[in-house]
Design an enzyme around this catalytic site. Structure first.
Site, PDB file in Angstrom:
ATOM      1  N   ARG A 158       3.453 -16.233   1.231  1.00 15.74           N
ATOM      2  CA  ARG A 158       2.637 -17.165   0.445  1.00 15.74           C
ATOM      3  C   ARG A 158       3.100 -17.259  -1.004  1.00 15.74           C
ATOM      4  NH1 ARG A 158      -2.944 -13.589   0.197  1.00 15.74           N
ATOM      5  NH2 ARG A 158      -1.866 -11.607   0.106  1.00 15.74           N
ATOM      6  N   GLY A 163       9.272  -9.623  -1.246  1.00 20.14           N
ATOM      7  CA  GLY A 163       9.125  -8.210  -1.623  1.00 20.14           C
ATOM      8  C   GLY A 163       7.707  -7.661  -1.515  1.00 20.14           C
ATOM      9  N   GLY A 304      -9.588   8.757  -8.303  1.00 21.17           N
ATOM     10  CA  GLY A 304      -8.607   9.795  -8.655  1.00 21.17           C
ATOM     11  C   GLY A 304      -7.595  10.001  -7.555  1.00 21.17           C
ATOM     12  N   ILE A 392      -9.647   2.288  -5.847  1.00 18.53           N
ATOM     13  CA  ILE A 392     -10.388   3.099  -4.874  1.00 18.53           C
ATOM     14  C   ILE A 392      -9.856   2.907  -3.452  1.00 18.53           C
ATOM     15  CG2 ILE A 392     -12.520   3.252  -6.223  1.00 18.53           C
ATOM     16  CD1 ILE A 392     -13.576   0.960  -4.387  1.00 18.53           C
ATOM     17  N   ASP A 434       1.151  -1.927   6.338  1.00 18.98           N
ATOM     18  CA  ASP A 434      -0.222  -1.597   5.946  1.00 18.98           C
ATOM     19  C   ASP A 434      -1.247  -2.143   6.927  1.00 18.98           C
ATOM     20  OD1 ASP A 434       0.871  -0.435   3.729  1.00 18.98           O
ATOM     21  OD2 ASP A 434      -0.169  -1.669   2.252  1.00 18.98           O
ATOM     22  N   HIS A 566      23.358  25.530  -7.084  1.00 21.40           N
ATOM     23  CA  HIS A 566      22.651  26.264  -8.132  1.00 21.40           C
ATOM     24  C   HIS A 566      23.114  25.761  -9.488  1.00 21.40           C
ATOM     25  CE1 HIS A 566      20.781  29.628 -10.224  1.00 21.40           C
ATOM     26  NE2 HIS A 566      21.918  29.771 -10.902  1.00 21.40           N
TER      27      HIS A 566
HETATM   28  P1  FAD Z   1       2.803  -5.921   1.689  1.00 24.77           P
HETATM   29  O1  FAD Z   1       3.755  -5.309   0.765  1.00 24.77           O
HETATM   30  O2  FAD Z   1       1.365  -5.969   1.316  1.00 24.77           O
HETATM   31  O3  FAD Z   1       3.320  -7.390   1.974  1.00 24.77           O
HETATM   32  C1  FAD Z   1       2.574  -8.298   2.703  1.00 24.77           C
HETATM   33  C2  FAD Z   1       3.036  -9.684   2.314  1.00 24.77           C
HETATM   34  O4  FAD Z   1       2.421 -10.625   3.169  1.00 24.77           O
HETATM   35  C3  FAD Z   1       2.617 -10.059   0.895  1.00 24.77           C
HETATM   36  O5  FAD Z   1       3.745 -10.488   0.169  1.00 24.77           O
HETATM   37  C4  FAD Z   1       1.604 -11.178   1.088  1.00 24.77           C
HETATM   38  O6  FAD Z   1       1.642 -12.130   0.055  1.00 24.77           O
HETATM   39  C5  FAD Z   1       2.046 -11.763   2.414  1.00 24.77           C
HETATM   40  N1  FAD Z   1       0.962 -12.428   3.134  1.00 24.77           N
HETATM   41  C6  FAD Z   1      -0.233 -11.908   3.484  1.00 24.77           C
HETATM   42  N2  FAD Z   1      -0.948 -12.811   4.169  1.00 24.77           N
HETATM   43  C7  FAD Z   1      -0.183 -13.926   4.251  1.00 24.77           C
HETATM   44  C8  FAD Z   1      -0.369 -15.204   4.848  1.00 24.77           C
HETATM   45  N3  FAD Z   1      -1.482 -15.494   5.531  1.00 24.77           N
HETATM   46  N4  FAD Z   1       0.620 -16.117   4.731  1.00 24.77           N
HETATM   47  C9  FAD Z   1       1.764 -15.829   4.050  1.00 24.77           C
HETATM   48  N5  FAD Z   1       1.988 -14.628   3.479  1.00 24.77           N
HETATM   49  C10 FAD Z   1       1.036 -13.692   3.587  1.00 24.77           C
HETATM   50  N6  FAD Z   1       4.009   2.817  -1.314  1.00 24.77           N
HETATM   51  C11 FAD Z   1       5.006   3.717  -1.315  1.00 24.77           C
HETATM   52  O7  FAD Z   1       5.546   4.024  -0.259  1.00 24.77           O
HETATM   53  N7  FAD Z   1       5.426   4.308  -2.475  1.00 24.77           N
HETATM   54  C12 FAD Z   1       4.869   4.003  -3.674  1.00 24.77           C
HETATM   55  O8  FAD Z   1       5.268   4.553  -4.709  1.00 24.77           O
HETATM   56  C13 FAD Z   1       3.826   3.056  -3.711  1.00 24.77           C
HETATM   57  N8  FAD Z   1       3.252   2.716  -4.875  1.00 24.77           N
HETATM   58  C14 FAD Z   1       2.285   1.768  -4.892  1.00 24.77           C
HETATM   59  C15 FAD Z   1       1.713   1.418  -6.104  1.00 24.77           C
HETATM   60  C16 FAD Z   1       0.724   0.462  -6.165  1.00 24.77           C
HETATM   61  C17 FAD Z   1       0.117   0.098  -7.480  1.00 24.77           C
HETATM   62  C18 FAD Z   1       0.304  -0.183  -4.961  1.00 24.77           C
HETATM   63  C19 FAD Z   1      -0.760  -1.232  -4.988  1.00 24.77           C
HETATM   64  C20 FAD Z   1       0.857   0.164  -3.737  1.00 24.77           C
HETATM   65  C21 FAD Z   1       1.851   1.135  -3.698  1.00 24.77           C
HETATM   66  N9  FAD Z   1       2.432   1.514  -2.485  1.00 24.77           N
HETATM   67  C22 FAD Z   1       3.413   2.461  -2.485  1.00 24.77           C
HETATM   68  C23 FAD Z   1       2.029   0.925  -1.202  1.00 24.77           C
HETATM   69  C24 FAD Z   1       3.046  -0.147  -0.749  1.00 24.77           C
HETATM   70  O9  FAD Z   1       3.144  -1.132  -1.736  1.00 24.77           O
HETATM   71  C25 FAD Z   1       2.620  -0.733   0.572  1.00 24.77           C
HETATM   72  O10 FAD Z   1       2.447   0.296   1.512  1.00 24.77           O
HETATM   73  C26 FAD Z   1       3.660  -1.704   1.090  1.00 24.77           C
HETATM   74  O11 FAD Z   1       3.876  -2.757   0.183  1.00 24.77           O
HETATM   75  C27 FAD Z   1       3.203  -2.268   2.434  1.00 24.77           C
HETATM   76  O12 FAD Z   1       4.167  -3.140   2.905  1.00 24.77           O
HETATM   77  P2  FAD Z   1       3.792  -4.293   3.930  1.00 24.77           P
HETATM   78  O13 FAD Z   1       5.085  -4.979   4.240  1.00 24.77           O
HETATM   79  O14 FAD Z   1       2.986  -3.763   5.030  1.00 24.77           O
HETATM   80  O15 FAD Z   1       2.814  -5.274   3.136  1.00 24.77           O
END
Ligand code: FAD
Length: 593
Positions: A158, A163, A304, A392, A434, A566
């Protein structure tokens, strides 16, 4: 007798001119109570506006592509007078304001019963062999792997930038800012050892731009690689229309896309506490906090956990007075308490306050402050802040993609159950990342992505990782993998520990960070490693060796006898194994009589 009810645009938070990305009904339609009428998409969330009651649509006052504001008329509904509510203005609570239950740890993959018939429609001429929905780490990895295996792939996202959360508003920008915090802290810490720098001058615009450039370098690289692989990237918001097609809405209009197979990688979004003044720009979720709009003098971090504490670390180093409020009795729930202790000690010195077993009941927005009402033991009832960050947890996007139109099962928390080949209950539709369950981590998403892509291409792949490491990139970092001591105790798993304190590591002393330790858990019957926890600088990098050791079924001797360079922090892992073996020479452990 019939009455009319006006349905208005609800409060969906910080928006101005929010686009209507779907109109789901027509004039004259009879709709059920709670049936979705239109879909709105703000910067932060996508939400459907439901009918407040059953009735007939008399007029529709919005069209696809319109932009709307709070209180605009969406539709007029004719309802039976006997069931009509008093008010004619219906403003439902936005989806993201609902207080969602804490998401309990879910198994990564669950047994699901798969409808194999659904994959057998091979004679049909679809637009694509594979459509991947969502371009986060799960989605782009799946698309790239499938294209490399010869499939004709479309990747739908979207946002214009590929990324997902990780690259744009998660892992990557947060780590760039944490690096900044670390440099500031390390420079200041050296004053105790005879090296004094001045107070840092922070050019927040330049810092923000640098963080942005790191993100765009990576996301630009993805776009380039998608092109090199001849993947069709479609920008727009997609929803299923049936088992083999999606409708993509964008500024350019609607586009129907059909597929033989589909991988859902639509990710998750921040959970928003209900009842807080989200319309106030001083209220932040993690995406807002990463924007680094300013450095608030007083910052409240609600939560936290890992994300809350990472952002607290950044803002504290940049100069904010930070208060952290956590509902549970420990920071970073999920990690063993002993691992959290060194972090908590350091945070206590740096943060203004850390309140455990405390809830934020309310935040009142006044002109000069956000006033938080707290409830807990020995906590002030009200505190004033300049900004509030709520971190949270995250909730999956399973209910926002029209999964029901494809008969894909979504559980009551919004997760999509899958089997070990990442198949949903529809054999030709897969889900990863996720959206399928905890832990919500990028490296889990990418591994699931490869499995799903390979299965789509006809390979016999399975998600069979034994363990998935977790890391908090706080200072010190906390990393753990496999069985934790807490879990071992709760589940009655027999284990023995080898623990090496970094106070005995020459390298840790040389970087003036000896508060950490490396801890390995072994099965006492086989001597095989079953879990590990590390707290200290760079723990996140060190934990990989332990993950590999668990995957390979390594015994304590394999780790202890592997020659580590080391002086490195990595030696502490080998030495923890030596402690278990009783062969350690870098510590003196009196023999038990
Ligand atoms: P996402 O990265 O959520 O990607 C899903 C994509 O689908 C998005 O781009 C969204 O726009 C798109 N989308 C959703 N619905 C639609 C639709 N109907 N039509 C078109 N597009 C759509 N994880 C780590 O492993 N290490 C870290 O250090 C870490 N740090 C983080 C820090 C923060 C602040 C946050 C918020 C998360 C962090 N995470 C970290 C978690 C990590 O970002 C997620 O686990 C990861 O991005 C999940 O990947 P994904 O491909 O499942 O989904």
């Amino acid at each position: 007798m019939a009455k009319t009810l006006k349905i208005l645009v609800p409060d969906v938070g910080d928006f101005d001119s929010i686009p209507v990305i779907e109109v789901l009904v027509n004039v004259g339609d009879v709709v059920a109570a709670e049936q979705s009428l239109i879909t709105l998409e703000s910067d932060k969330a996508t939400m459907e506006v439901p009918a407040p009651q059953a009735g007939k649509i008399l007029s529709l006052d919005v069209a696809l592509g319109d932009t709307v504001n709070l209180g605009d008329l969406i539709a007029t509904l004719e309802v039976e007078a006997s069931v009509a509510k008093q008010s004619t203005n219906y403003i439902p609570v936005r989806e993201s304001q609902l207080e969602l239950p804490t998401i309990a740890a879910a198994e990564t993959v669950k047994p699901v019963s798969v409808d194999t018939d659904s994959s057998e429609e091979t004679s049909v001429d679809y637009d694509f062999d594979l459509v991947v929905l969502g371009a986060g780490p799960g989605g782009y990895t799946a698309a790239f792997r499938a294209a490399d295996l010869g499939l004709n792939v479309a990747l739908i996202e979207r946002y214009s930038s590929l990324g997902g959360v990780c690259l744009n508003v998660g892992c990557i920008p947060s780590k760039a800012l944490l690096h900044t915090a670390r440099v500031i802290d390390e420079a200041a810490a050296m004053s105790a050892h005879g090296l004094r720098f001045g107070k840092p001058e922070i050019d927040i615009t330049q810092l923000r731009n640098w963080k942005g450039s790191v993100v765009s370098q990576l996301t630009g690289g993805l776009a380039k690689m998608a092109k090199q692989r001849k993947i069709t990237v479609i920008t727009g918001h997609a929803r299923f229309t049936d088992k083999h097609s999606l409708m993509v809405a964008s500024e350019a209009g609607l586009k129907a896309v059909s597929f033989s197979r589909c991988i859902i990688a639509a990710g998750s979004q921040s959970v928003k506490l209900s009842g807080l003044p989200w319309e106030d720009p001083r209220m932040m979720d993690s995406t807002d906090a990463l924007e680094l709009e300013d450095i608030p003098q007083r910052l409240l971090v609600v939560g936290g956990g890992i994300i809350g504490l990472e952002m607290a670390t950044v803002y504290q180093a940049l100069g904010s007075q930070v208060t952290v409020v956590e509902m549970l009795d420990q920071l970073i729930p999920g990690a063993d308490k002993d691992l959290v202790r060194p972090l908590q000690r350091r945070l206590k010195e740096r943060m203004n306050n850390i309140f455990l077993k405390t809830r934020v009941e309310n935040v009142e927005a006044t002109e000069d402050a956000l006033i938080a009402t707290l409830s807990g033991k020995n906590v002030p009832e009200k505190l004033k802040f300049d900004r509030v960050l709520v971190a949270i947890g995250r909730t999956p996007n399973g209910n926002l993609i029209g999964a029901e139109k494809a008969d894909v099962h979504v559980d009551d928390r919004g997760f999509i159950p899958v089997n070990t080949q990442m198949q949903t209950n529809q054999a030709h539709i897969f889900a990863i990342g996720d959206i399928v369950g905890q832990p919500m981590l990028a490296h889990k998403a990418t591994h699931e992505a490869k499995v799903a892509a390979e299965v789509c291409a006809g390979e016999k792949s399975f998600f069979d990782a034994r363990v998935i490491p977790s890391v908090a990139y706080t200072d010190p970092e906390i990393a753990w993998v496999g069985v934790t001591e807490t879990e071992a105790k709760q589940q009655g798993i027999d284990y023995k520990v080898g623990k090496f304190p970094w106070a005995a590591s020459g390298r840790a002393l040389g970087i003036a960070r000896s508060e950490g330790f490396s801890k390995l858990l072994f099965d006492p019957k086989t001597d095989q490693i079953i879990g590990a926890g590390i707290v200290g600088v760079n723990a996140g990098d060190l934990i990989s060796e332990c993950s590999l050791a668990i995957e390979m079924g390594a015994e304590a001797a394999d780790i202890g006898l592997t020659i580590h360079p080391h002086p490195t922090l990595s030696e502490t892992v080998a030495m923890a194994a030596e402690v278990f073996e009783g062969t350690i020479t870098d510590l003196y452990i009196p023999k038990r009589k």
